[in-house]
Each structure stands twice: as structure tokens, then as C-alpha cells.
Write an enzyme that holds these catalytic residues in place. Structure first.
Site, PDB file in Angstrom:
ATOM      1  N   HIS A 110     -15.455 109.407  37.022  1.00  0.00           N
ATOM      2  CA  HIS A 110     -14.514 109.812  35.978  1.00  0.00           C
ATOM      3  C   HIS A 110     -13.065 109.661  36.422  1.00  0.00           C
ATOM      4  O   HIS A 110     -12.162 109.668  35.595  1.00  0.00           O
ATOM      5  CB  HIS A 110     -14.755 111.282  35.614  1.00  0.00           C
ATOM      6  CG  HIS A 110     -15.825 111.447  34.599  1.00  0.00           C
ATOM      7  ND1 HIS A 110     -17.145 111.187  34.865  1.00  0.00           N
ATOM      8  CD2 HIS A 110     -15.774 111.805  33.282  1.00  0.00           C
ATOM      9  CE1 HIS A 110     -17.850 111.411  33.772  1.00  0.00           C
ATOM     10  NE2 HIS A 110     -17.046 111.777  32.806  1.00  0.00           N
TER      11      HIS A 110
HETATM   12  N1  LIG Z   1     -27.290 114.251  27.089  1.00  0.00           N
HETATM   13  C1  LIG Z   1     -26.732 114.448  25.877  1.00  0.00           C
HETATM   14  N2  LIG Z   1     -27.421 114.222  24.739  1.00  0.00           N
HETATM   15  C2  LIG Z   1     -26.851 114.410  23.536  1.00  0.00           C
HETATM   16  N3  LIG Z   1     -25.596 114.825  23.360  1.00  0.00           N
HETATM   17  C3  LIG Z   1     -24.868 115.072  24.456  1.00  0.00           C
HETATM   18  C4  LIG Z   1     -25.373 114.897  25.766  1.00  0.00           C
HETATM   19  N4  LIG Z   1     -24.391 115.198  26.663  1.00  0.00           N
HETATM   20  C5  LIG Z   1     -23.315 115.546  25.923  1.00  0.00           C
HETATM   21  N5  LIG Z   1     -23.594 115.474  24.600  1.00  0.00           N
HETATM   22  C6  LIG Z   1     -22.685 115.747  23.474  1.00  0.00           C
HETATM   23  O1  LIG Z   1     -21.397 115.267  23.827  1.00  0.00           O
HETATM   24  C7  LIG Z   1     -20.436 116.277  23.553  1.00  0.00           C
HETATM   25  C8  LIG Z   1     -19.264 116.175  24.538  1.00  0.00           C
HETATM   26  O2  LIG Z   1     -18.561 114.967  24.311  1.00  0.00           O
HETATM   27  P1  LIG Z   1     -17.201 114.652  25.102  1.00  0.00           P
HETATM   28  O3  LIG Z   1     -16.465 115.898  25.359  1.00  0.00           O
HETATM   29  O4  LIG Z   1     -16.496 113.617  24.307  1.00  0.00           O
HETATM   30  O5  LIG Z   1     -17.732 114.007  26.449  1.00  0.00           O
HETATM   31  P2  LIG Z   1     -17.623 114.535  27.968  1.00  0.00           P
HETATM   32  O6  LIG Z   1     -18.635 115.624  28.118  1.00  0.00           O
HETATM   33  O7  LIG Z   1     -17.962 113.339  28.784  1.00  0.00           O
HETATM   34  O8  LIG Z   1     -16.216 115.029  28.189  1.00  0.00           O
HETATM   35  C9  LIG Z   1     -21.194 117.567  23.681  1.00  0.00           C
HETATM   36  O9  LIG Z   1     -20.595 118.576  22.903  1.00  0.00           O
HETATM   37  C10 LIG Z   1     -22.594 117.217  23.186  1.00  0.00           C
HETATM   38  O10 LIG Z   1     -22.738 117.398  21.797  1.00  0.00           O
HETATM   39 MG   LIG Z   2     -14.672 114.150  29.380  1.00  0.00          MG
END
Ligand SMILES: Nc1ncnc2c1ncn2[C@@H]1O[C@H](COP(=O)(O)OP(=O)(O)O)[C@@H](O)[C@H]1O
Ligand SMILES: [Mg+2]
Ligand SMILES: Nc1ncnc2c1ncn2[C@@H]1O[C@H](COP(=O)(O)OP(=O)(O)O)[C@@H](O)[C@H]1O
Ligand SMILES: [Mg+2]
Ligand SMILES: [Mg+2]
Ligand SMILES: [Mg+2]
Lengths: 195, 122, 122, 195
Positions: free
Chosen positions: B10
Site C-alpha cells: 500500500h
Molecule cells: N473480502 C471482501 N469481500 C467483500 N467486500 C469487501 C472485502 N474486503 C473489503 N470489502 C468491502 O470494501 C470496503 C472498503 O473499501 P475501501 O475502503 O475502498 O478499501 P480499503 O479497505 O482497501 O481501504 C468495505 O467496507 C467492504 O464493504
Molecule cells: Mg485503503
């Protein structure tokens, strides 16, 4: 009903406008149980979708769904980019065979599950997509169904995604990806796509 | 079949730092990196990952990542890639270090994977 | 008793990058770092570790490191330190991330350690 | 025999000169089974020892051993810095009670074991320190004993330190820390310290 190119463009413009307007709120939801970037991620994706669709009007539904997918995949940067991107990619693939809304959404959900490995009850966007697909298949998708699914993520304990790191402390917070997925489906209904 | 390593993180500095650390013990192993988003923020970029895969001098890739969302973007890049890319759910720094040291010593993928098994945490 | 985190790595960029990654999920947790040798090379420095311990705003420290030689220097610094310093033989990036997310959520050390147990690889 | 301040200074000057001269060789030994920096690390330590001893003549044996320890701890940067540093720190502590060479070396060995957690047979400097201490206690430490211990690390498989990462591939190479420890004890004998 079947999904048309025109409705898809209307739908996505609505979604892009909403996530852009709700950017701060979505990132705020992502703060106690994540890294506080969900709104920023999706707003970047929304701008990329607008940009890509604006540059060249897609020839057909499949092309539109693929353009949306690639914009999300390449510009979001977080889990949600890979997830929404894969969902739209799978919808694009499926759209060569069928334009039935419920079938396309089901293909999107299958893509999400393949990519993220989550099932319902793990406090992810799957908890919105799964009941939405079920309702669409039954022909009774309403904003109520969508809102209920989003709210139902609040008491859940996260076991997938970043929120799983805080374990029990994820309880009592809405899942940001479920909220944005709620926007996606509400905007679909607003665009006149019923299922 | 030559084996190379890609590091997906990241944060650009983590990816670059791991490359520095492992290059010290694996001067002859091709190590390419994908750190941060396209605009230098915290996150991962499918395009950067694709670039790291194609820039890698090896024709088969062992891939290491930090968090689950990096894995998803890595899998997307894997779907798009012609080169075989193997993903390991192991500790990023320690796993990449172990693989690098072993590849430098001329060990094959099966033997590397046997060592990596102990570092599985994801 | 406030809890802080220190990151000890052989490479300055890894330490700085992990700080960036975990600060995103733990804005209120004090995170200090010791990366590389005094002259900016690859290695660890007892002085930098001591500095990271004393600069940390917390009065009790959870410490994460990359390789065994960093651990030895960390233990030396621990011997010299007045603040309690707890060392974890876990995956550096993933362990520090887990601890940071939990500390930000207000969890105590025992609960953090229960989660870290799954990440033990050293 | 007992260790004097004068002999200690002579001993360390000899060691510093040798590791500086053998810097490239020691780093070369560290390349196939490590990160190729052992000679550079110790040369930095040697310069720091010379610097520290040059700045201020230590008042007594304890002060000298402590100065050496701190120079190693603060300037080497690798495992060997923490290890040699701890060994000299423990020798410094022990020197308040005894100046008997064998006892001081035994205290150093105990420090090494505390710091690194290794025992004999793991292809580390312990494999030189342990037989050297045993011979010193028996009153028959010779260069032969030292050289044999160093050579004996060649067929060993490393299970501690960086070399353990390459597992079986560590077999057939001398352990760099054992070679430098061999220099340490050979220089001690050369300085006229017998044990
Ligand atoms: N393994 C997964 N399967 C389905 N949805 C997921 C998974 N991991 C995360 N999410 C979804 O992604 C969202 C977070 O997205 P975002 O904040 O844009 O990404 P990051 O976690 O990489 O910062 C969570 O609220 C959830 O709904
Ligand atoms: Mg993120
Ligand atoms: N746990 C340990 N116990 C005893 N000696 C060790 C241990 N780990 C490493 N060593 C010694 O340290 C030497 C390597 O020193 P050096 O190359 O300076 O450090 P680094 O491995 O951090 O680069 C090895 O050859 C070995 O003799
Ligand atoms: Mg996020
Ligand atoms: Mg070394
Ligand atoms: Mg080193």
C-alpha cells in the site's frame, strides 16, 4: 426487465454524483473500522468513470460495463476498486449472453465473491449485494430491501476486509462498502431500472 | 524457468525498502515493486502491479503483498497477466526475504514454498 | 498506561513506510521508528532504537522488528530503557498494522497480544 | 592468567587491525549465506573502538571492556554488533569480580548466548566461543584449538541467524562470525594473553 445501454449510463451518472456528494460521509464511515478512505477511493473511481464514458460513448451495454469496470479497477486503489471493478467486469462478460437485470447482478455478485472470498454475515458489501440479487430474482427489489440490508451490517462483526482487524470493535458501525453499494442499487432504481 | 519476485504494498516506501533489504541477499534475483496508488497515495494500483510483473526479468513470478486489498488487486493483475504469478499469503517482509535468500541459493520453487509455509499468516 | 508502537527495520524506508501505513488506521497512536544504521545503511542502530523509545509519546511500548539482528539490537535498547518495551516475534508489517488498528479502537495490551499470537512467525 | 588493561589494549588493537585488513574477506564469506556485510560491519566497529580508546585512555580493565562494548554496540549495525557488544559488556561486568581470562571469556559467552539464543552446532560464533572457553578453562587454549573450531563450522547447517534462511545451502561455507571470532582469540594469544 432488461438492462439497456441508456439506462446504464443514467444509472452510473447518478451513482457517480451520489458517491461524489457523499465522499466525506463514506470516508467517515471508514474511519472507526478502516483506513478512512472509502469515500475518497470511490470519488476517484466516479471521476474516472465519468471521464472514460465522456471520452468515448460506449458502443453497447457490454462496452459500457467494461469501461466502468476498467475505470474502477485502475483508479480506486482500495479493496472496493478491485471488488466493484470485478463485479462490473463479470456483468460485462455476462451481458454477452443475457441483459436480464437480475442475471447481470447475480454475475456481479459471483465476481465479488470470487475476488473477496467473503460470504454473507461478514460485514462486507456482500451483505447488500446478496439480498439485492435475491430480491431482483424474485422481482421485488425496493429501496426498502436495499436500506434494510445496509442497516443490517451495523450489528455485524467484521471477519473480512480491514474492519476484521478491529474484531469486536467493528460491531455497531455501518460497513462503508455496504453503504456505497446501497447507493449503487438505489441509483439503479432511480434510473428506472426495476427488478 | 527463471523465478523473480514482486513486492506489492500500500505504501511506496515499504515496497522500495523491501526491495533494498532483499537485494542485499539476492543480487541476482530480479525484484520489481508496485507500491502505493498511481498518484502516490496509500493503496495499490493494478497498473503498477502489471508493470512490476512485466518489468520483472524472470518469466515466472513469486508475489508478496501486505494487506488483503493489495491481494485483490494482485489477483486482478494475475488474471490479466501472461506470466505465471504465484501469490503467497505470508508475512510480507519476512516471506519476501526468505524467498529471495533461497532463490539466490539456487533453490527451486517447490523448496521455496516449503519454507514459506511456515510464514503463512493470511 | 498509554501504549505506543515502535518499528525497527534494517531499512529506513521500510520503517517510514510502515509508519505511514499504520498511521492511517491509528491517528491517535504514537508511532516512532528506527530504520537503518546511523549512516543510513542497511542494518539497525541501538541509538536510533533508544531514540524511538524515548521520542514515543506513550509510556509503554509495543515493538516490532524485521529480522533477528534487529531483534538483538532491540533487546539491547530494551535493557537500557526505563520504559517497559514489549517485543513481538510477529510479521512486521501485518503485526504492527494489527496492533495499531486495535490500539486505535481502545483495546488493551492483553487483547492486542491475543490477536498478535496468530501472527507469530519468528 | 589474569587479563590486564595493557594486554587488553594490545589485544584489541591487534583485532582491529586484522578485521580491517580482512574486511573484504569477511564480507565475502557473508555473501553466500548472509547479506555480505560482516567485514564492513566489523571494520566500522574496529574504527569505532580505535576512536573511543584513542580519545580517552580507559582508567582500568572494566572501563576498557565497557568502552569496547559500547563502540561495538553503537557502530556495527548488524547481529555481530549486538553479539560482540554484549559479550564485552558482560566481560566488563564480570571484570569487577575477577580478572581471570577463562572466567571473563566465559562471561562473554554467556552474554552471547543470552543475546542470540543459540547453542553449539547452529553454525554461529558460539561454535568458536564455546570450545575456546572450554580450552581456556582447561588451560590449553592454542591457535590449533581456535582454527579447528572455525573450520568445524563449514559442514554445519545454520539454524540461527541469517544463514538459517538458506537452510541446507548454508552447508559447505565457513560461518563469517566464527572466522572473525577466530581472529579475536588468535589476536588475544598474540597479545601474550594465555589461557
Ligand atoms: N473480502 C471482501 N469481500 C467483500 N467486500 C469487501 C472485502 N474486503 C473489503 N470489502 C468491502 O470494501 C470496503 C472498503 O473499501 P475501501 O475502503 O475502498 O478499501 P480499503 O479497505 O482497501 O481501504 C468495505 O467496507 C467492504 O464493504
Ligand atoms: Mg485503503
Ligand atoms: N543468534 C545468533 N547467535 C550467535 N551468533 C549469531 C546469531 N546470529 C548471527 N550470529 C553471528 O553473526 C554473524 C553475522 O554477523 P553480521 O553479518 O555482522 O550481521 P547480520 O547478519 O545482521 O548482517 C554470523 O556469521 C554468526 O556468527
Ligand atoms: Mg478504506
Ligand atoms: Mg551480515
Ligand atoms: Mg547485515
Amino acid at each position: 426487465m432488461t438492462l439497456t445501454l441508456e439506462d446504464t449510463l443514467k444509472w452510473l451518472h447518478g451513482f457517480d454524483a451520489t458517491v461524489t456528494a457523499q465522499k466525506a460521509y463514506l470516508s467517515e464511515l471508514d474511519t472507526p473500522i478502516g483506513d478512512g478512505d472509502h469515500g475518497n477511493n470511490l470519488a476517484r473511481g466516479a471521476a474516472a468513470i465519468e471521464d472514460a464514458l465522456g471520452k468515448q460513448e460506449p458502443a453497447d451495454l457490454t462496452a459500457a460495463l467494461k469501461t466502468i469496470a476498467m475505470a474502477l479497477v485502475s483508479k480506486v486503489g482500495g479493496a472496493s476498486g478491485a471488488l466493484y471493478g470485478t463485479a462490473f467486469l463479470e456483468m460485462a462478460k455476462a451481458s454477452r449472453e443475457t441483459q436480464e437485470v437480475a442475471d447481470l447482478l447475480a454475475a456481479g455478485l459471483a465476481g465479488l465473491q470470487k475476488r473477496g472470498g467473503a460470504t454473507t454475515g461478514e460485514k462486507t458489501m456482500i451483505d447488500v449485494w446478496a439480498p439485492v440479487v435475491a430480491a431482483a430474482k424474485a422481482g421485488n427489489l425496493t429501496t426498502q430491501v436495499i436500506d434494510d440490508a445496509v442497516q443490517a451490517t451495523k450489528p455485524m462483526k467484521a471477519t473480512k476486509g480491514r474492519a476484521s482487524y478491529v474484531g469486536d470493535n467493528s460491531i455497531g458501525h455501518l460497513d462503508p462498502g455496504s453503504v456505497s453499494s446501497g447507493y449503487l442499487f438505489s441509483e439503479m432504481l432511480k434510473a428506472g431500472v426495476t427488478a | 524457468m527463471s523465478l523473480g519476485i514482486i513486492i506489492v504494498s500500500h505504501v511506496d516506501k515499504i515496497a522500495a525498502g523491501v526491495q533494498t533489504l532483499i537485494s542485499q541477499v539476492a543480487a541476482d534475483v530480479s525484484v520489481t515493486i508496485a507500491g502505493g496508488t498511481d498518484d502516490g497515495g496509500v493503496g495499490t494500483s493494478v497498473e503498477k502491479i502489471q508493470q512490476a510483473i512485466s518489468d520483472n526479468k524472470a518469466d515466472e513470478i513469486l508475489a508478496f503483498y501486505d494487506l488483503g486489498s493489495a491481494k485483490m488487486n494482485l489477483e486482478l493483475a494475475q488474471d490479466f497477466s501472461d506470466k505465471p504469478v504465484h501469490l503467497y499469503d505470508v508475512a510480507l517482509v519476512e516471506g519476501a526475504y526468505t524467498a529471495a535468500a533461497l532463490l539466490q541459493a539456487g533453490v527451486d520453487r517447490t523448496a521455496v514454498e516449503a519454507q514459506l509455509a511456515d510464514l503463512k499468516i493470511k
